[in-house]
Design a protein around this motif. Structure first.
Motif, PDB file in Angstrom:
ATOM      1  N   ILE A 276       0.832  -1.210   0.000  1.00 21.86           N
ATOM      2  CA  ILE A 276       0.000   0.000   0.000  1.00 21.86           C
ATOM      3  C   ILE A 276       0.863   1.255   0.000  1.00 21.86           C
ATOM      4  O   ILE A 276       0.660   2.170  -0.813  1.00 21.86           O
ATOM      5  CB  ILE A 276      -0.970  -0.007   1.203  1.00 21.86           C
ATOM      6  CG1 ILE A 276      -2.044  -1.088   1.008  1.00 21.86           C
ATOM      7  CG2 ILE A 276      -1.634   1.369   1.375  1.00 21.86           C
ATOM      8  CD1 ILE A 276      -2.876  -1.352   2.252  1.00 21.86           C
ATOM      9  N   ILE A 277       1.834   1.312   0.901  1.00 20.85           N
ATOM     10  CA  ILE A 277       2.664   2.515   1.015  1.00 20.85           C
ATOM     11  C   ILE A 277       3.540   2.694  -0.225  1.00 20.85           C
ATOM     12  O   ILE A 277       3.601   3.780  -0.819  1.00 20.85           O
ATOM     13  CB  ILE A 277       3.532   2.472   2.291  1.00 20.85           C
ATOM     14  CG1 ILE A 277       2.662   2.470   3.545  1.00 20.85           C
ATOM     15  CG2 ILE A 277       4.511   3.650   2.316  1.00 20.85           C
ATOM     16  CD1 ILE A 277       1.842   3.722   3.759  1.00 20.85           C
ATOM     17  N   GLN A 278       4.211   1.638  -0.640  1.00 19.75           N
ATOM     18  CA  GLN A 278       5.124   1.752  -1.792  1.00 19.75           C
ATOM     19  C   GLN A 278       4.387   2.132  -3.070  1.00 19.75           C
ATOM     20  O   GLN A 278       4.849   2.997  -3.827  1.00 19.75           O
ATOM     21  CB  GLN A 278       5.884   0.435  -1.980  1.00 19.75           C
ATOM     22  CG  GLN A 278       6.934   0.185  -0.917  1.00 19.75           C
ATOM     23  CD  GLN A 278       7.748  -1.071  -1.179  1.00 19.75           C
ATOM     24  OE1 GLN A 278       7.539  -1.782  -2.166  1.00 19.75           O
ATOM     25  NE2 GLN A 278       8.696  -1.365  -0.295  1.00 19.75           N
TER      26      GLN A 278
ATOM     27  N   GLU B 190       6.921   1.564   7.283  1.00 18.21           N
ATOM     28  CA  GLU B 190       6.938   1.721   5.827  1.00 18.21           C
ATOM     29  C   GLU B 190       6.907   3.194   5.431  1.00 18.21           C
ATOM     30  O   GLU B 190       7.544   3.595   4.452  1.00 18.21           O
ATOM     31  CB  GLU B 190       5.774   0.956   5.192  1.00 18.21           C
ATOM     32  CG  GLU B 190       5.931  -0.550   5.228  1.00 18.21           C
ATOM     33  CD  GLU B 190       7.231  -1.020   4.603  1.00 18.21           C
ATOM     34  OE1 GLU B 190       7.609  -0.513   3.525  1.00 18.21           O
ATOM     35  OE2 GLU B 190       7.899  -1.886   5.209  1.00 18.21           O
ATOM     36  N   MET B 191       6.162   4.007   6.186  1.00 20.25           N
ATOM     37  CA  MET B 191       6.195   5.452   5.929  1.00 20.25           C
ATOM     38  C   MET B 191       7.590   6.006   6.164  1.00 20.25           C
ATOM     39  O   MET B 191       8.109   6.785   5.363  1.00 20.25           O
ATOM     40  CB  MET B 191       5.176   6.170   6.819  1.00 20.25           C
ATOM     41  CG  MET B 191       3.736   5.970   6.376  1.00 20.25           C
ATOM     42  SD  MET B 191       2.552   6.600   7.564  1.00 20.25           S
ATOM     43  CE  MET B 191       2.952   8.331   7.600  1.00 20.25           C
ATOM     44  N   MET B 192       8.193   5.602   7.255  1.00 17.60           N
ATOM     45  CA  MET B 192       9.547   6.038   7.586  1.00 17.60           C
ATOM     46  C   MET B 192      10.529   5.657   6.479  1.00 17.60           C
ATOM     47  O   MET B 192      11.385   6.445   6.075  1.00 17.60           O
ATOM     48  CB  MET B 192       9.968   5.405   8.908  1.00 17.60           C
ATOM     49  CG  MET B 192      11.375   5.761   9.370  1.00 17.60           C
ATOM     50  SD  MET B 192      11.865   4.827  10.838  1.00 17.60           S
ATOM     51  CE  MET B 192      12.410   3.292  10.103  1.00 17.60           C
ATOM     52  N   LYS B 193      10.396   4.437   5.933  1.00 15.82           N
ATOM     53  CA  LYS B 193      11.309   3.940   4.909  1.00 15.82           C
ATOM     54  C   LYS B 193      11.036   4.515   3.520  1.00 15.82           C
ATOM     55  O   LYS B 193      11.792   4.257   2.589  1.00 15.82           O
ATOM     56  CB  LYS B 193      11.205   2.411   4.845  1.00 15.82           C
ATOM     57  CG  LYS B 193      11.846   1.705   6.031  1.00 15.82           C
ATOM     58  CD  LYS B 193      11.411   0.249   6.157  1.00 15.82           C
ATOM     59  CE  LYS B 193      11.687  -0.546   4.906  1.00 15.82           C
ATOM     60  NZ  LYS B 193      11.248  -1.969   5.058  1.00 15.82           N
ATOM     61  N   SER B 194       9.972   5.317   3.385  1.00 15.69           N
ATOM     62  CA  SER B 194       9.616   5.857   2.061  1.00 15.69           C
ATOM     63  C   SER B 194      10.583   6.930   1.581  1.00 15.69           C
ATOM     64  O   SER B 194      10.561   7.315   0.411  1.00 15.69           O
ATOM     65  CB  SER B 194       8.189   6.405   2.077  1.00 15.69           C
ATOM     66  OG  SER B 194       8.092   7.571   2.883  1.00 15.69           O
ATOM     67  N   GLY B 195      11.415   7.442   2.465  1.00 16.64           N
ATOM     68  CA  GLY B 195      12.376   8.491   2.089  1.00 16.64           C
ATOM     69  C   GLY B 195      13.704   8.282   2.794  1.00 16.64           C
ATOM     70  O   GLY B 195      14.024   7.188   3.265  1.00 16.64           O
TER      71      GLY B 195
ATOM     72  N   VAL C 186      10.376  11.173   4.801  1.00 17.84           N
ATOM     73  CA  VAL C 186       9.016  10.608   4.898  1.00 17.84           C
ATOM     74  C   VAL C 186       8.067  11.208   3.853  1.00 17.84           C
ATOM     75  O   VAL C 186       7.045  11.798   4.192  1.00 17.84           O
ATOM     76  CB  VAL C 186       8.434  10.786   6.313  1.00 17.84           C
ATOM     77  CG1 VAL C 186       7.264   9.825   6.530  1.00 17.84           C
ATOM     78  CG2 VAL C 186       9.476  10.546   7.391  1.00 17.84           C
ATOM     79  N   PRO C 187       8.364  11.044   2.555  1.00 12.50           N
ATOM     80  CA  PRO C 187       7.455  11.569   1.530  1.00 12.50           C
ATOM     81  C   PRO C 187       6.066  10.929   1.585  1.00 12.50           C
ATOM     82  O   PRO C 187       5.073  11.571   1.201  1.00 12.50           O
ATOM     83  CB  PRO C 187       8.171  11.217   0.215  1.00 12.50           C
ATOM     84  CG  PRO C 187       9.136  10.133   0.553  1.00 12.50           C
ATOM     85  CD  PRO C 187       9.553  10.389   1.964  1.00 12.50           C
TER      86      PRO C 187
ATOM     87  N   SER D 178       0.941   7.466  13.505  1.00 14.94           N
ATOM     88  CA  SER D 178       1.928   7.003  12.524  1.00 14.94           C
ATOM     89  C   SER D 178       2.580   8.180  11.801  1.00 14.94           C
ATOM     90  O   SER D 178       3.763   8.133  11.454  1.00 14.94           O
ATOM     91  CB  SER D 178       1.288   6.045  11.522  1.00 14.94           C
ATOM     92  OG  SER D 178       0.201   6.644  10.860  1.00 14.94           O
ATOM     93  N   SER D 179       1.830   9.257  11.595  1.00 14.47           N
ATOM     94  CA  SER D 179       2.378  10.457  10.960  1.00 14.47           C
ATOM     95  C   SER D 179       3.478  11.070  11.818  1.00 14.47           C
ATOM     96  O   SER D 179       4.583  11.349  11.341  1.00 14.47           O
ATOM     97  CB  SER D 179       1.253  11.476  10.720  1.00 14.47           C
ATOM     98  OG  SER D 179       1.773  12.697  10.252  1.00 14.47           O
TER      99      SER D 179
END
Length: 431
Positions: free
Chosen positions: A24-26, A61-66, A158-159, A182-183
């Motif tokens: 979902i995040i990716q 996963e949000m953290m790993k997005s950037g 975190v984009p 989570s934000s």
């Protein structure tokens, strides 16, 4: 795997697994999942909630997005303090130097203010020359050298959160506690600190207006910390009234300096001491509150905390001589508000004072707005202070002529009572 199937799965009450959340995040960050699909997913979360495991993975996963800042080369337990936003909340400017003076590394990423809440970065940038634009290596080197550095949030951090937050804002999905938690935590964890103290503001000047909702948010963030092996603690603090006497930018910097000299207001002192004591426990300096308070007293009375503040400002390019000059804060216009009767002052709305300060120019309504660093409010009579008719209650300041209507709009936000009222600062602590 299809997003529509995952929406249906979550809507029917089933827990999403790690691979599904990663998908979902990716796929949303890459643009393969569209906004209208993600808004449906977020609305499902609003009504169905998330399990602790789901929230932990979603945050990760949000953290790993950037980009993730690696602070392993900084010696010791790295600490960070985050506030959910408040009126007159210059706590970082006091807590950071105290903790750094006690040899605990403070590696902090802060934001700018928007709406009625002031941002730490704006206050620091009101000091001529101060720069938050450090490279990652400069940030790390500075913390190793003087134990404290504060930088601004970068676009590559975190984009996923930036995209999700913008979508939540326009689809009515802001108030979901799992999504709020989570934000906040994805941004804090991406900055690499080992221990995080979260100051969750509660009251009419905060996003969380009641203690029970604040406790739910705190519990979620602590759970995320445990899931991702971080020491996260929370203090729920009162934001129904402005913190300290100053609301603005330059004037808040000056109040921070007074506080580091041992001249702070009782409410702001209590907030700063409580935060420092908790952080010293997290950094494993001491687990004894009396000993921690003694250590804080010592660095304030000796001047070490104030010296550390000036060292921090100078190291990041700030002009300390201009900061110390009598005309550092020099607003062109002011408007005094006087008491109309005797009694005890009660400020009942931090929100209204924050909005008034923004209208004077001390805040921004949109991200593109420029801030008037001279604008702000000085509160002369705080809640439960005794007042005589004709006493100065507060003063509005600005670089432009002040509309009397701003003062009139504050009339419903304070009253003068016959008796004192309850005025707690720390509403709860959780870990």
């Amino acid at each position: 795997m299809r997003i529509v199937d995952l929406i249906i799965k979550k809507r029917e009450g089933f827990e999403l697994n790690d691979q599904e959340i990663e998908f979902i995040i990716q796929k949303y960050v890459s643009g393969e999942i569209k906004d209208y699909q993600m808004s449906s997913f977020l609305t499902t979360i609003m009504f169905k909630g998330m399990t602790p495991k789901e929230i932990g993975k979603f945050t990760l996963e949000m953290m790993k997005s950037g980009r993730i800042i690696d602070l392993k080369s900084i010696k010791g337990i790295k600490v960070d303090k985050h506030s959910t936003g408040g009126v007159g909340d210059k706590t970082t400017l006091v807590v950071g130097p105290i903790i750094a003076a006690l040899d605990v590394p403070v590696a902090k990423m802060s934001g700018r203010g928007l709406g009625h809440t002031g941002g730490t970065i704006d206050k620091l940038e009101s000091i001529p020359g101060f720069s938050v634009a450090l490279t990652e290596q400069e940030f790390i080197d500075q913390v190793n050298k003087i134990k404290i550095a504060v930088i601004g949030q970068t676009d590559d951090l975190v984009p996923a959160d930036k995209k999700l937050y913008a979508l939540r804002d326009v689809t009515g999905n802001v108030s979901s506690i799992p999504l709020i938690a989570s934000s906040i935590m994805s941004k804090k964890l991406a900055t690499g600190s080992d221990a995080i103290l979260l100051d969750v503001k509660c009251g009419n000047g905060a996003f969380m207006t009641n203690v029970e909702e604040a406790r739910k948010l705190a519990s979620q963030m602590i759970t995320i910390g445990k899931e991702l092996n971080r020491d996260v603690r929370v203090e729920i603090t009162n934001m129904s009234r402005p913190m300290g006497k100053s609301i603005g930018n330059k004037n808040e910097v000056l109040e921070a300096i007074r506080t580091l000299k041992g001249q702070g207001t009782s409410d702001f002192n209590e907030l700063c001491y409580s935060a420092c004591i908790t952080i010293l426990k997290q950094a494993k300096v001491t687990n004894d509150e009396k000993e921690a308070k003694k250590m804080i007293d010592e660095v304030i009375k000796s001047g070490k905390a104030l010296d550390k503040f000036y060292e921090f400002i100078e190291t990041q390019g700030g002009d300390v001589q201009k900061l110390k000059a009598k005309d550092f804060w020099n607003p062109k216009y002011k408007l005094d508000v006087l008491a109309e009767n005797d009694g005890f002052m009660e400020i009942s709305s931090a929100l209204s004072f924050g909005i008034a300060a923004s209208k004077l120019g001390a805040g921004r309504i949109t991200k593109e707005d420029n801030i008037d660093f001279e604008a702000g409010i000085e509160i002369n009579k705080k809640t439960n202070d005794e007042v005589k008719k004709g006493d100065l209650l507060f003063t509005l300041y600005s670089s432009k002529p002040i509309d009397m209507q701003i003062a009139n709009e504050l009339k419903d936000s304070y009253q003068i009572n016959k008796q004192k009222v309850e005025n707690k600062v720390i509403l709860d602590r959780m870990e």
